[in-house]
Every structure is written in structure tokens, then in C-alpha cells.
Design a protein around this motif. Structure first.
Motif, PDB file in Angstrom:
ATOM      1  N   ARG A  13       0.806  -1.222   0.000  1.00  0.00           N
ATOM      2  CA  ARG A  13       0.000   0.000   0.000  1.00  0.00           C
ATOM      3  C   ARG A  13       0.841   1.275   0.000  1.00  0.00           C
ATOM      4  N   ALA A  14       2.101   1.171   0.407  1.00  0.00           N
ATOM      5  CA  ALA A  14       2.940   2.363   0.593  1.00  0.00           C
ATOM      6  C   ALA A  14       3.311   3.019  -0.732  1.00  0.00           C
ATOM      7  N   ASP A  15       3.337   4.350  -0.702  1.00  0.00           N
ATOM      8  CA  ASP A  15       3.850   5.130  -1.822  1.00  0.00           C
ATOM      9  C   ASP A  15       5.296   5.537  -1.566  1.00  0.00           C
ATOM     10  N   LEU A  16       5.702   5.443  -0.301  1.00  0.00           N
ATOM     11  CA  LEU A  16       7.077   5.707   0.115  1.00  0.00           C
ATOM     12  C   LEU A  16       7.349   4.865   1.349  1.00  0.00           C
ATOM     13  N   VAL A  17       8.506   4.210   1.370  1.00  0.00           N
ATOM     14  CA  VAL A  17       8.914   3.422   2.533  1.00  0.00           C
ATOM     15  C   VAL A  17      10.165   4.069   3.122  1.00  0.00           C
ATOM     16  N   ILE A  18      10.136   4.243   4.431  1.00  0.00           N
ATOM     17  CA  ILE A  18      11.293   4.716   5.188  1.00  0.00           C
ATOM     18  C   ILE A  18      11.660   3.584   6.131  1.00  0.00           C
ATOM     19  N   SER A  19      12.912   3.128   6.058  1.00  0.00           N
ATOM     20  CA  SER A  19      13.292   1.914   6.776  1.00  0.00           C
ATOM     21  C   SER A  19      14.645   2.058   7.448  1.00  0.00           C
ATOM     22  N   HIS A  20      14.821   1.248   8.492  1.00  0.00           N
ATOM     23  CA  HIS A  20      16.170   1.060   9.024  1.00  0.00           C
ATOM     24  C   HIS A  20      16.964   0.356   7.926  1.00  0.00           C
ATOM     25  N   ALA A  21      18.260   0.215   8.099  1.00  0.00           N
ATOM     26  CA  ALA A  21      19.105  -0.311   7.023  1.00  0.00           C
ATOM     27  C   ALA A  21      19.306  -1.820   7.086  1.00  0.00           C
ATOM     28  N   GLY A  22      18.380  -2.545   7.695  1.00  0.00           N
ATOM     29  CA  GLY A  22      18.486  -3.996   7.712  1.00  0.00           C
ATOM     30  C   GLY A  22      18.389  -4.560   6.309  1.00  0.00           C
ATOM     31  N   ALA A  23      19.252  -5.502   5.984  1.00  0.00           N
ATOM     32  CA  ALA A  23      19.295  -6.064   4.631  1.00  0.00           C
ATOM     33  C   ALA A  23      17.949  -6.667   4.228  1.00  0.00           C
ATOM     34  N   GLY A  24      17.292  -7.373   5.154  1.00  0.00           N
ATOM     35  CA  GLY A  24      15.999  -7.989   4.834  1.00  0.00           C
ATOM     36  C   GLY A  24      14.940  -6.960   4.511  1.00  0.00           C
ATOM     37  N   SER A  25      14.877  -5.906   5.298  1.00  0.00           N
ATOM     38  CA  SER A  25      13.891  -4.841   5.054  1.00  0.00           C
ATOM     39  C   SER A  25      14.163  -4.143   3.727  1.00  0.00           C
ATOM     40  N   CYS A  26      15.441  -3.883   3.443  1.00  0.00           N
ATOM     41  CA  CYS A  26      15.804  -3.238   2.171  1.00  0.00           C
ATOM     42  C   CYS A  26      15.392  -4.107   0.993  1.00  0.00           C
ATOM     43  N   LEU A  27      15.764  -5.377   1.030  1.00  0.00           N
ATOM     44  CA  LEU A  27      15.465  -6.274  -0.083  1.00  0.00           C
ATOM     45  C   LEU A  27      13.958  -6.423  -0.285  1.00  0.00           C
ATOM     46  N   GLU A  28      13.225  -6.622   0.796  1.00  0.00           N
ATOM     47  CA  GLU A  28      11.776  -6.802   0.701  1.00  0.00           C
ATOM     48  C   GLU A  28      11.115  -5.575   0.063  1.00  0.00           C
ATOM     49  N   THR A  29      11.549  -4.399   0.455  1.00  0.00           N
ATOM     50  CA  THR A  29      10.979  -3.164  -0.090  1.00  0.00           C
ATOM     51  C   THR A  29      11.365  -2.974  -1.547  1.00  0.00           C
ATOM     52  N   LEU A  30      12.634  -3.176  -1.860  1.00  0.00           N
ATOM     53  CA  LEU A  30      13.101  -3.004  -3.236  1.00  0.00           C
ATOM     54  C   LEU A  30      12.432  -3.985  -4.186  1.00  0.00           C
ATOM     55  N   GLU A  31      12.236  -5.223  -3.742  1.00  0.00           N
ATOM     56  CA  GLU A  31      11.577  -6.211  -4.603  1.00  0.00           C
ATOM     57  C   GLU A  31      10.116  -5.855  -4.873  1.00  0.00           C
ATOM     58  N   LYS A  32       9.508  -5.074  -3.996  1.00  0.00           N
ATOM     59  CA  LYS A  32       8.130  -4.617  -4.220  1.00  0.00           C
ATOM     60  C   LYS A  32       8.095  -3.411  -5.159  1.00  0.00           C
ATOM     61  N   GLY A  33       9.268  -2.888  -5.502  1.00  0.00           N
ATOM     62  CA  GLY A  33       9.327  -1.749  -6.412  1.00  0.00           C
ATOM     63  C   GLY A  33       8.902  -0.439  -5.767  1.00  0.00           C
ATOM     64  N   LYS A  34       9.065  -0.337  -4.459  1.00  0.00           N
ATOM     65  CA  LYS A  34       8.643   0.863  -3.734  1.00  0.00           C
ATOM     66  C   LYS A  34       9.813   1.824  -3.547  1.00  0.00           C
ATOM     67  N   PRO A  35       9.553   3.135  -3.656  1.00  0.00           N
ATOM     68  CA  PRO A  35      10.605   4.106  -3.352  1.00  0.00           C
ATOM     69  C   PRO A  35      11.041   3.932  -1.897  1.00  0.00           C
ATOM     70  N   LEU A  36      12.352   3.915  -1.682  1.00  0.00           N
ATOM     71  CA  LEU A  36      12.884   3.590  -0.358  1.00  0.00           C
ATOM     72  C   LEU A  36      13.881   4.649   0.116  1.00  0.00           C
ATOM     73  N   VAL A  37      13.666   5.086   1.354  1.00  0.00           N
ATOM     74  CA  VAL A  37      14.644   5.912   2.056  1.00  0.00           C
ATOM     75  C   VAL A  37      15.136   5.083   3.227  1.00  0.00           C
ATOM     76  N   VAL A  38      16.435   4.820   3.261  1.00  0.00           N
ATOM     77  CA  VAL A  38      17.046   4.066   4.344  1.00  0.00           C
ATOM     78  C   VAL A  38      17.662   5.064   5.316  1.00  0.00           C
ATOM     79  N   VAL A  39      17.342   4.884   6.594  1.00  0.00           N
ATOM     80  CA  VAL A  39      17.874   5.768   7.632  1.00  0.00           C
ATOM     81  C   VAL A  39      18.882   4.969   8.454  1.00  0.00           C
ATOM     82  N   ILE A  40      20.097   5.453   8.458  1.00  0.00           N
ATOM     83  CA  ILE A  40      21.197   4.791   9.155  1.00  0.00           C
ATOM     84  C   ILE A  40      21.103   5.070  10.652  1.00  0.00           C
ATOM     85  N   ASN A  41      21.220   4.009  11.434  1.00  0.00           N
ATOM     86  CA  ASN A  41      21.255   4.151  12.891  1.00  0.00           C
ATOM     87  C   ASN A  41      22.713   4.368  13.287  1.00  0.00           C
TER      88      ASN A  41
END
Length: 165
Positions: free
Chosen positions: A73-101
Motif C-alpha cells: 500500500r505504501a507510496d514511500l517506505v522509510i526503513s532502518h538499514a536492515g538487509a531484509g527490510s531493504c530487499l523486501e521493499t526493493l523487490e516490491k518496487g517501492k521508493p525507499l529511504v534508508v535511515v542509518i542508525n
């Protein structure tokens, strides 16, 4: 109705949750045309108060069995930089902003985010630079991550963390 989805996975990233739920950031989301913000807060101790106003809704939860629906449902995803979260979001084709902890040491999150940004798949920032990035980024410039190639992502990740040359 444009939606922002923020995820910290199974971790605690209170600084990110505090930043995205701050009045300044909510104002930025509204100015960019977003009307719904969903926060997946994991183990965090910061729990923003959900609300629904005439032009904006904030939802908060800790965990779900699957993030698929929120990601879809997201038009924009903002995520921590976990590899699993990044891959899952990118595979959905969603715009992604990764925020480094920045409080995590030796976790390769910055290297992963930098590489994926260099390839044109996502934007990355820190909590302090997130508002500026949101206002200046152009999500139309992001490339679509090639779906269904987890072995390539795995090889890429191994290279970034130094397991493969």
C-alpha cells in the motif's frame, strides 16, 4: 490517498520513530501530499499517539506476521538499514529511504545503503538529515530493483560486508 510506511523491523530505533512522528516531519509529509503515516515500531520505547484528523492519519503498531500489506500500500517506505527490510521493499518496487542508525557500530548498514544508493535504487540519510532529504529528493530518479534475484543481492551483500572479493 498517499501513504508513508516506516519500519524498524524487529529492532528498536527510537530516534527514527521520534523523527518521523515529529511535528516538523508530519508537516513535510503533508506538504508532499501524503495523508497517511504507518509506523512499525518493533521493540522501541517511543510509541507515538495514533490519530486521525481531517487530512492526515497516523497509525502505530509493533509487529505483524507480515509487512506485505503495508509495503504494498505504501507510496514511500522509510526503513532502518536492515538487509531484509531493504530487499523486501526493493523487490516490491517501492521508493525507499534508508535511515542509518548511527548508534550501531560495525554493522555494515552504511556500506549497504551507500552501495544501493550508488546503484540508484534508494536514498539514504541519518535521522538528523531526514527532513532535508524528504524535501529535496526526487523519487522518479530511482531505478527499479530487478525482482526475483535474491542470489544477486546475497552476493552483493557478501561483497559489501567483506565476505567475498
Amino acid at each position: 490517498m498517499k501513504r508513508v510506511f516506516v519500519t524498524v523491523g524487529t529492532t528498536s530505533f527510537d530516534e527514527l520513530i521520534t523523527r518521523v512522528s515529529a511535528e516538523e516531519t508530519l508537516h513535510i509529509f503533508k506538504s508532499l501530499g501524503y495523508s497517511r503515516l504507518t509506523l512499525q515500531i518493533g521493540r522501541g520505547t517511543v510509541v507515538p499517539e495514533p490519530f486521525s484528523a481531517e487530512c492526515f492519519t497516523l497509525e502505530v503498531y509493533r509487529y505483524k506476521d507480515s509487512l506485505q500489506e503495508d509495503l504494498q500500500r505504501a507510496d514511500l517506505v522509510i526503513s532502518h538499514a536492515g538487509a531484509g527490510s531493504c530487499l523486501e521493499t526493493l523487490e516490491k518496487g517501492k521508493p525507499l529511504v534508508v535511515v542509518i542508525n548511527e548508534k550501531l557500530m560495525n554493522n555494515h548498514q552504511l556500506e549497504l545503503a551507500k552501495e544501493l544508493h550508488k546503484e540508484g535504487y534508494l536514498f539514504y540519510c541519518t535521522c538528523s538529515t531526514l527532513p532535508g532529504l524528504l524535501q529535496s529528493m526526487d523519487i522518479s530518479t530511482l531505478k527499479c530493483y530487478p525482482p526475483g534475484q535474491p542470489e544477486k543481492f546475497s552476493a552483493f551483500l557478501n561483497k559489501v560486508v567483506g565476505l567475498q572479493k
